[in-house]
Write a protein that holds these residues in place. Structure first.
Motif, PDB file in Angstrom:
ATOM      1  N   PRO A 166      -1.165   8.419  -0.006  1.00  0.00           N
ATOM      2  CA  PRO A 166      -2.554   8.117   0.374  1.00  0.00           C
ATOM      3  C   PRO A 166      -3.300   9.236   1.077  1.00  0.00           C
ATOM      4  N   PHE A 167      -2.671  10.422   1.252  1.00  0.00           N
ATOM      5  CA  PHE A 167      -3.241  11.421   2.159  1.00  0.00           C
ATOM      6  C   PHE A 167      -4.224  12.373   1.473  1.00  0.00           C
ATOM      7  N   GLY A 168      -5.026  13.031   2.306  1.00  0.00           N
ATOM      8  CA  GLY A 168      -5.853  14.159   1.861  1.00  0.00           C
ATOM      9  C   GLY A 168      -7.218  13.763   1.321  1.00  0.00           C
ATOM     10  N   PRO A 202       7.334   9.894   7.862  1.00  0.00           N
ATOM     11  CA  PRO A 202       6.984  11.327   7.727  1.00  0.00           C
ATOM     12  C   PRO A 202       5.904  11.646   6.682  1.00  0.00           C
ATOM     13  N   GLY A 203       5.322  10.662   6.028  1.00  0.00           N
ATOM     14  CA  GLY A 203       4.234  10.947   5.080  1.00  0.00           C
ATOM     15  C   GLY A 203       4.669  11.891   3.980  1.00  0.00           C
ATOM     16  N   ARG A 204       4.005  13.034   3.890  1.00  0.00           N
ATOM     17  CA  ARG A 204       4.351  14.022   2.862  1.00  0.00           C
ATOM     18  C   ARG A 204       5.463  14.979   3.316  1.00  0.00           C
ATOM     19  N   THR A 246      10.110   3.861   4.344  1.00  0.00           N
ATOM     20  CA  THR A 246      10.355   2.743   3.434  1.00  0.00           C
ATOM     21  C   THR A 246       9.800   2.998   2.042  1.00  0.00           C
ATOM     22  N   SER A 247       8.848   3.919   1.907  1.00  0.00           N
ATOM     23  CA  SER A 247       8.164   4.090   0.622  1.00  0.00           C
ATOM     24  C   SER A 247       8.936   5.024  -0.314  1.00  0.00           C
ATOM     25  N   PRO A 248       9.299   4.543  -1.510  1.00  0.00           N
ATOM     26  CA  PRO A 248       9.992   5.421  -2.466  1.00  0.00           C
ATOM     27  C   PRO A 248       9.108   6.577  -2.930  1.00  0.00           C
ATOM     28  N   VAL A 249       7.818   6.350  -3.057  1.00  0.00           N
ATOM     29  CA  VAL A 249       6.900   7.413  -3.492  1.00  0.00           C
ATOM     30  C   VAL A 249       6.889   8.536  -2.465  1.00  0.00           C
ATOM     31  N   LEU A 250       6.783   8.164  -1.172  1.00  0.00           N
ATOM     32  CA  LEU A 250       6.729   9.184  -0.122  1.00  0.00           C
ATOM     33  C   LEU A 250       8.108   9.813   0.115  1.00  0.00           C
ATOM     34  N   ARG A 251       9.176   9.068  -0.079  1.00  0.00           N
ATOM     35  CA  ARG A 251      10.517   9.682   0.012  1.00  0.00           C
ATOM     36  C   ARG A 251      10.652  10.815  -1.008  1.00  0.00           C
ATOM     37  N   PRO A 303      -1.124  16.606  10.824  1.00  0.00           N
ATOM     38  CA  PRO A 303      -0.327  17.668  10.167  1.00  0.00           C
ATOM     39  C   PRO A 303      -0.936  18.126   8.845  1.00  0.00           C
ATOM     40  N   GLU A 304      -1.715  17.257   8.193  1.00  0.00           N
ATOM     41  CA  GLU A 304      -2.365  17.628   6.931  1.00  0.00           C
ATOM     42  C   GLU A 304      -3.634  18.443   7.182  1.00  0.00           C
ATOM     43  N   ILE A 305      -4.190  18.329   8.388  1.00  0.00           N
ATOM     44  CA  ILE A 305      -5.402  19.090   8.733  1.00  0.00           C
ATOM     45  C   ILE A 305      -5.038  20.550   8.995  1.00  0.00           C
ATOM     46  N   TYR A 335       0.823  -1.224   0.000  1.00  0.00           N
ATOM     47  CA  TYR A 335       0.000   0.000   0.000  1.00  0.00           C
ATOM     48  C   TYR A 335       0.850   1.266   0.000  1.00  0.00           C
ATOM     49  N   TYR A 336       1.819   1.353   0.949  1.00  0.00           N
ATOM     50  CA  TYR A 336       2.615   2.580   1.058  1.00  0.00           C
ATOM     51  C   TYR A 336       3.678   2.691  -0.029  1.00  0.00           C
ATOM     52  N   MET A 337       3.993   1.578  -0.673  1.00  0.00           N
ATOM     53  CA  MET A 337       5.088   1.605  -1.646  1.00  0.00           C
ATOM     54  C   MET A 337       4.650   2.199  -2.979  1.00  0.00           C
ATOM     55  N   ASP A 376       0.968   2.738  14.377  1.00  0.00           N
ATOM     56  CA  ASP A 376      -0.266   2.049  13.955  1.00  0.00           C
ATOM     57  C   ASP A 376      -0.084   1.273  12.660  1.00  0.00           C
ATOM     58  N   ALA A 377       1.029   1.521  11.955  1.00  0.00           N
ATOM     59  CA  ALA A 377       1.268   0.827  10.680  1.00  0.00           C
ATOM     60  C   ALA A 377       2.200  -0.374  10.857  1.00  0.00           C
ATOM     61  N   LEU A 378       2.672  -0.597  12.091  1.00  0.00           N
ATOM     62  CA  LEU A 378       3.631  -1.689  12.291  1.00  0.00           C
ATOM     63  C   LEU A 378       2.887  -3.002  12.566  1.00  0.00           C
ATOM     64  N   ALA A 414       7.029  11.015  15.868  1.00  0.00           N
ATOM     65  CA  ALA A 414       6.334   9.993  15.086  1.00  0.00           C
ATOM     66  C   ALA A 414       4.828  10.191  15.230  1.00  0.00           C
ATOM     67  N   ASN A 415       4.190  10.632  14.163  1.00  0.00           N
ATOM     68  CA  ASN A 415       2.732  10.748  14.159  1.00  0.00           C
ATOM     69  C   ASN A 415       2.160   9.667  13.248  1.00  0.00           C
ATOM     70  N   GLU A 416       1.265   8.842  13.773  1.00  0.00           N
ATOM     71  CA  GLU A 416       0.656   7.750  13.022  1.00  0.00           C
ATOM     72  C   GLU A 416       1.704   6.860  12.361  1.00  0.00           C
TER      73      GLU A 416
HETATM   74  N1  SAH Z   1       3.384  10.920   9.851  1.00  0.00           N
HETATM   75  C1  SAH Z   1       2.673  11.192   8.621  1.00  0.00           C
HETATM   76  C2  SAH Z   1       2.287   9.911   7.864  1.00  0.00           C
HETATM   77  C3  SAH Z   1       1.583   8.812   8.609  1.00  0.00           C
HETATM   78  S1  SAH Z   1       1.225   7.416   7.585  1.00  0.00           S
HETATM   79  C4  SAH Z   1       1.468  12.063   8.920  1.00  0.00           C
HETATM   80  O1  SAH Z   1       1.120  12.210  10.079  1.00  0.00           O
HETATM   81  O2  SAH Z   1       0.870  12.596   7.976  1.00  0.00           O
HETATM   82  C5  SAH Z   1       2.514   6.267   7.948  1.00  0.00           C
HETATM   83  C6  SAH Z   1       3.890   6.635   7.422  1.00  0.00           C
HETATM   84  O3  SAH Z   1       4.805   5.619   7.868  1.00  0.00           O
HETATM   85  C7  SAH Z   1       4.068   6.693   5.914  1.00  0.00           C
HETATM   86  O4  SAH Z   1       5.025   7.673   5.610  1.00  0.00           O
HETATM   87  C8  SAH Z   1       4.578   5.287   5.591  1.00  0.00           C
HETATM   88  O5  SAH Z   1       5.198   5.174   4.340  1.00  0.00           O
HETATM   89  C9  SAH Z   1       5.505   5.062   6.751  1.00  0.00           C
HETATM   90  N2  SAH Z   1       5.779   3.657   7.093  1.00  0.00           N
HETATM   91  C10 SAH Z   1       4.875   2.656   7.246  1.00  0.00           C
HETATM   92  N3  SAH Z   1       5.495   1.531   7.652  1.00  0.00           N
HETATM   93  C11 SAH Z   1       6.800   1.836   7.780  1.00  0.00           C
HETATM   94  C12 SAH Z   1       7.961   1.093   8.181  1.00  0.00           C
HETATM   95  N4  SAH Z   1       7.871  -0.182   8.536  1.00  0.00           N
HETATM   96  N5  SAH Z   1       9.161   1.722   8.191  1.00  0.00           N
HETATM   97  C13 SAH Z   1       9.248   3.036   7.846  1.00  0.00           C
HETATM   98  N6  SAH Z   1       8.187   3.788   7.464  1.00  0.00           N
HETATM   99  C14 SAH Z   1       6.989   3.186   7.426  1.00  0.00           C
END
Ligand code: SAH
Length: 363
Positions: free
Chosen positions: A41-43, A86-88, A116-121, A52-54, A35-37, A156-158, A151-153
């Protein structure tokens, strides 16, 4: 059917059912179809929106918090400002802009991003042009010397594992195939005798071992080298049972097994256990508290008022809506659902935002 789904079905046919953690890791992080690769996905147009996007106010307050922590650390002449996931790049950009007025702060910092995501990097490189960030694949690679970690959100992705109580004790929950060859949840045949928790049949227990390892690793580092870390996410202040795995697409919930790689998959963060892991590793805890309490203690209301004074009517409405969204309880806002936990070198005083003079509510 998504390419990733077909690949997962093949994998399960060949190797048997997958732990929930392996399913999550592949759905989010598969090198080609995760999904993240593959996407930003934001907005509004995306699948979900983050604090931070709000509103820029969120990152501005975190910027002030960061500068305060740096001063409490004794204003080291070199330190790493690290953001996980860091998302965007919006939060880091707001933090850097707000702290420009702090003497010596920018000269001391270097920006490190764990992503980890090249798109978000690529997106982060664009947003943070001029800040010259370094990217890392792992948290471990980013940690060096005194650090401030944001670290914001992210937690929850781990990936985590799940266990279900049955009449014969705990069994691991697995992702397998049903009679039609579709992805379906099932239970491991062999019981999990090492889990000693008592609970009624049907109870789900989650084991967030990746997040606990990340927290312990950072806590050990700040206890040894100085600094602190701030984690914001949805989850609970106290540990509890329950299945929190959820999938989101276009701002609505979907079945977590329906479209792996096409919907965001998250879990709620158990902040009590994260805090225990950080304390055990030698760090001092701050919180957890609700996002509402944290942002109000840092001066969100005053910040909104100052911004409103310079704004036109439409901007004032947007500021007021953002304020509500960040602080309101229940379903309408993020105020109660989101929690904030910090930990630091044990020699540091209680950090701003956590001195609430009262015991946090149990939510
Ligand atoms: N902090 C941002 C984005 C949150 S979304 C915000 O608040 O807007 C989750 C972020 O974590 C995305 O950038 C995603 O690519 C990254 N991510 C998810 N799993 C990861 C992992 N295992 N290692 C590093 N980054 C990861």
């Amino acid at each position: 059917m998504s390419t990733l789904k077909a690949e997962l079905i093949r994998l399960i046919r060949d190797e048997g059912p997958l732990p929930v953690s392996r399913y999550m890791a592949l759905a989010l992080g598969h090198p080609r179809h995760g999904y993240y690769m593959t996407r930003d996905p934001f907005g509004q147009e995306g699948d979900f929106t983050t604090a931070p996007e709000i509103s820029q106010m969120f990152g501005e307050l975190l910027g002030l918090w960061t500068a305060h922590l740096w001063q409490a650390m004794g204003a080291p002449v070199r330190f790493r400002l690290i953001e996980l996931g860091p998302g965007r790049g919006t939060l880091m950009a707001d933090v850097l802009r707000t702290t420009r007025i702090v003497p010596g702060f920018h000269a001391a910092l270097s920006v490190h991003l764990v992503e980890t995501s090249p798109v978000l990097r690529a997106k982060q490189a664009e947003t943070l042009r001029g800040a010259d960030p370094d990217w890392h694949d792992t948290v471990e690679a980013a940690l060096e010397g005194p650090v401030i970690v944001l670290a914001n959100e992210f937690l929850d992705a781990l990936p985590l594992d799940q266990f279900v109580m049955t009449a014969e004790g705990w069994h691991e929950r697995l992702v397998g195939l049903n009679g039609d060859g579709e992805l379906a949840f099932g239970l491991a045949l062999v019981g999990e005798d090492s889990l000693k928790l008592a609970a009624p049949a049907g109870t789900v227990f989650e084991q967030p071992y990746v997040a606990l390892d990340v927290v312990a690793e950072i806590a050990r580092h700040v206890a040894g080298h100085g600094g602190g870390a701030l984690f914001i996410d949805y989850g609970s202040i106290r540990s509890g049972f329950g299945d929190t795995l959820q999938a989101m697409k276009r701002h609505g919930f979907v079945d977590p097994l329906a479209e792996p790689g096409k919907a965001d998959l998250t879990v709620h963060v158990d902040f009590e256990r994260m805090g225990q892991a950080a304390s055990k590793a030698g760090a001092a805890l701050h919180g957890p508290v609700t996002q509402r309490d944290f942002l109000l203690a840092l001066g969100l209301a005053q910040r909104a008022q100052i911004l409103s004074q310079k704004a036109d009517a439409a901007q004032r409405r947007a500021i007021s809506e953002a304020f509500d969204r960040l602080t309101q309880p229940g379903e309408t806002g993020m105020g109660d659902l989101f929690k904030v936990l910090a930990f630091s070198h044990p020699g540091l005083p209680l950090l701003p935002g956590f001195d609430l003079h009262r015991v946090p509510e149990q939510v």
